[in-house]
Design a protein around this motif. Structure first.
Motif, PDB file in Angstrom:
ATOM      1  N   LEU A 130       0.824  -1.439  -0.074  1.00  6.89           N
ATOM      2  CA  LEU A 130      -0.045  -0.007   0.169  1.00  6.89           C
ATOM      3  C   LEU A 130       0.870   1.441  -0.165  1.00  6.89           C
ATOM      4  O   LEU A 130       0.504   2.177  -0.618  1.00  6.89           O
ATOM      5  CB  LEU A 130      -0.862  -0.054   1.098  1.00  6.89           C
ATOM      6  N   ILE A 131       2.040   1.393   0.783  1.00  7.86           N
ATOM      7  CA  ILE A 131       2.842   2.548   0.988  1.00  7.86           C
ATOM      8  C   ILE A 131       3.472   2.624  -0.555  1.00  7.86           C
ATOM      9  O   ILE A 131       3.704   3.688  -1.012  1.00  7.86           O
ATOM     10  CB  ILE A 131       3.877   2.455   1.892  1.00  7.86           C
ATOM     11  N   ILE A 132       3.810   1.501  -1.140  1.00  8.42           N
ATOM     12  CA  ILE A 132       4.710   1.636  -2.315  1.00  8.42           C
ATOM     13  C   ILE A 132       3.628   1.955  -3.538  1.00  8.42           C
ATOM     14  O   ILE A 132       4.191   3.080  -4.359  1.00  8.42           O
ATOM     15  CB  ILE A 132       5.151   0.235  -2.412  1.00  8.42           C
ATOM     16  N   LEU A 133       2.610   1.619  -3.281  1.00 10.19           N
ATOM     17  CA  LEU A 133       1.585   2.235  -4.540  1.00 10.19           C
ATOM     18  C   LEU A 133       1.362   3.707  -4.493  1.00 10.19           C
ATOM     19  O   LEU A 133       1.105   4.417  -5.595  1.00 10.19           O
ATOM     20  CB  LEU A 133       0.136   1.362  -4.485  1.00 10.19           C
ATOM     21  N   PHE A 134       1.741   4.224  -3.268  1.00 11.35           N
ATOM     22  CA  PHE A 134       1.437   5.977  -3.129  1.00 11.35           C
ATOM     23  C   PHE A 134       2.877   6.661  -3.278  1.00 11.35           C
ATOM     24  O   PHE A 134       2.844   7.565  -3.182  1.00 11.35           O
ATOM     25  CB  PHE A 134       0.690   6.193  -2.017  1.00 11.35           C
TER      26      PHE A 134
END
Length: 316
Positions: free
Chosen positions: A130-134
């Motif tokens: 989730l952090i990587i996607l943003f």
């Protein structure tokens, strides 16, 4: 792209790499003292590391050559792999240690490994996806969540295989090499790339939830939770401990018949969607209104995420 999350990602990756590496050295030191220095030789460790590199390279090559690849740069790949290989084990271990005895207290001893493995590991890995996607501007499509989950799961898978291989080498009564190769063989043959599948499915759900247009927040939340729950359930069921070996084999076979076809279906679905994706068209000036776009006269300077176009040619 969220700069705060991107900075936090790199800070956590750095901490995970430094602290995780330091803890690995400390554990190796104490393990050597406890076994009177009977640790695997450097040759055995080197061979195990080589197998890890081969596994890593093969999966990266397959995903990199597919249309699913987001082309977000080498930093994206490194960040995702480090989250799986360094941050996830570091955060999952304390969560696992504090929750491992919960099934036993409830009289559910057979689910001890299921809860202690699926709950902390899938939670931490999914958080990383989730952090990587943003954190990276080029991540804009639902299948980019699938790729991000694959990379995070791959990092975790490789580290876990190396760790179990060391244990197998230490406890094999005949040969360190035999014990190490046996563990690698079992994990590759009996359950290949399980963490790649688990985190890939969770990443698919997150990618669909984040990058699908014209959906409500409730729909996005439900979609993300659905696929994260699928990944958790698959991991949970795989880790169930049975007293009967045949029952354990039947259970793992049944889980495999569900999760591998499901993952392949997601991969093919993402592949087809990526092939149909036209990407972005770069024009010679900004579009200020729909009327201006309808009038045409723009010059196409290039594309992002699509096939080649005729440059310098006016288009409607």
């Amino acid at each position: 792209m969220n700069r705060f999350l991107r900075g936090s990602l790199w800070v956590l990756d750095g901490i995970g790499l430094l602290v995780g590496g330091g803890l690995a050295l400390v554990v190796a030191l104490f393990a050597g003292l406890a076994t009177d220095g009977e640790l695997p030789s450097m040759g055995v460790m080197g061979l195990s590391a080589l197998l890890a590199v081969v596994e890593l390279s093969v999966v990266l090559l397959v995903v990199r050559s597919s249309p699913l690849w987001p082309r977000a740069g080498a930093g994206y790949v490194v960040a995702a792999l480090l989250w799986g290989a360094a941050v996830s084990p570091l955060l999952a271990f304390p969560l696992s240690a504090t929750s491992l005895d919960l099934p036993g207290r409830l009289g559910l001893d057979h689910f001890e490994a299921s809860w202690g493995g699926a709950y902390p590991e899938e939670t931490v890995k999914t958080l990383g996806v989730l952090i990587i996607l943003f954190s990276f501007r080029r991540l804009t499509r639902p299948w980019h969540g699938l790729v991000s989950g694959i990379l995070v799961g791959l990092g975790f898978e490789v580290v876990e295989n190396v760790g179990y291989a060391v244990i197998g080498a230490v406890y094999d009564p005949v040969s360190d090499v035999k014990g190490m190769l046996w563990i690698w063989g079992v994990r590759v043959a009996a359950g290949p790339l399980l963490h790649v599948l688990f985190t890939g499915m969770a990443g698919w759900g997150l990618g669909v939830a984040v990058f699908t247009a014209h959906r409500s927040r409730l729909w996005r939340l439900g979609t993300g939770l659905l696929w994260v729950s699928v990944a958790f359930a698959a991991h949970f069921c795989w880790n169930i401990m049975y007293d009967d070996t045949r029952a354990a084999m039947v259970s793992m076979g049944a889980v495999a018949l569900v999760i591998y076809p499901l993952f392949i279906w997601l991969f093919i679905r993402g592949w087809r969607a990526a092939r149909r994706d036209a990407g972005y068209v770069l024009l010679d000036r900004p579009v200020m209104s729909l009327r201006e776009l309808e009038q045409g006269g723009f010059v196409v300077r290039g594309t992002v995420g699509a096939g080649p176009v005729d440059r310098g040619r006016p288009r409607m």
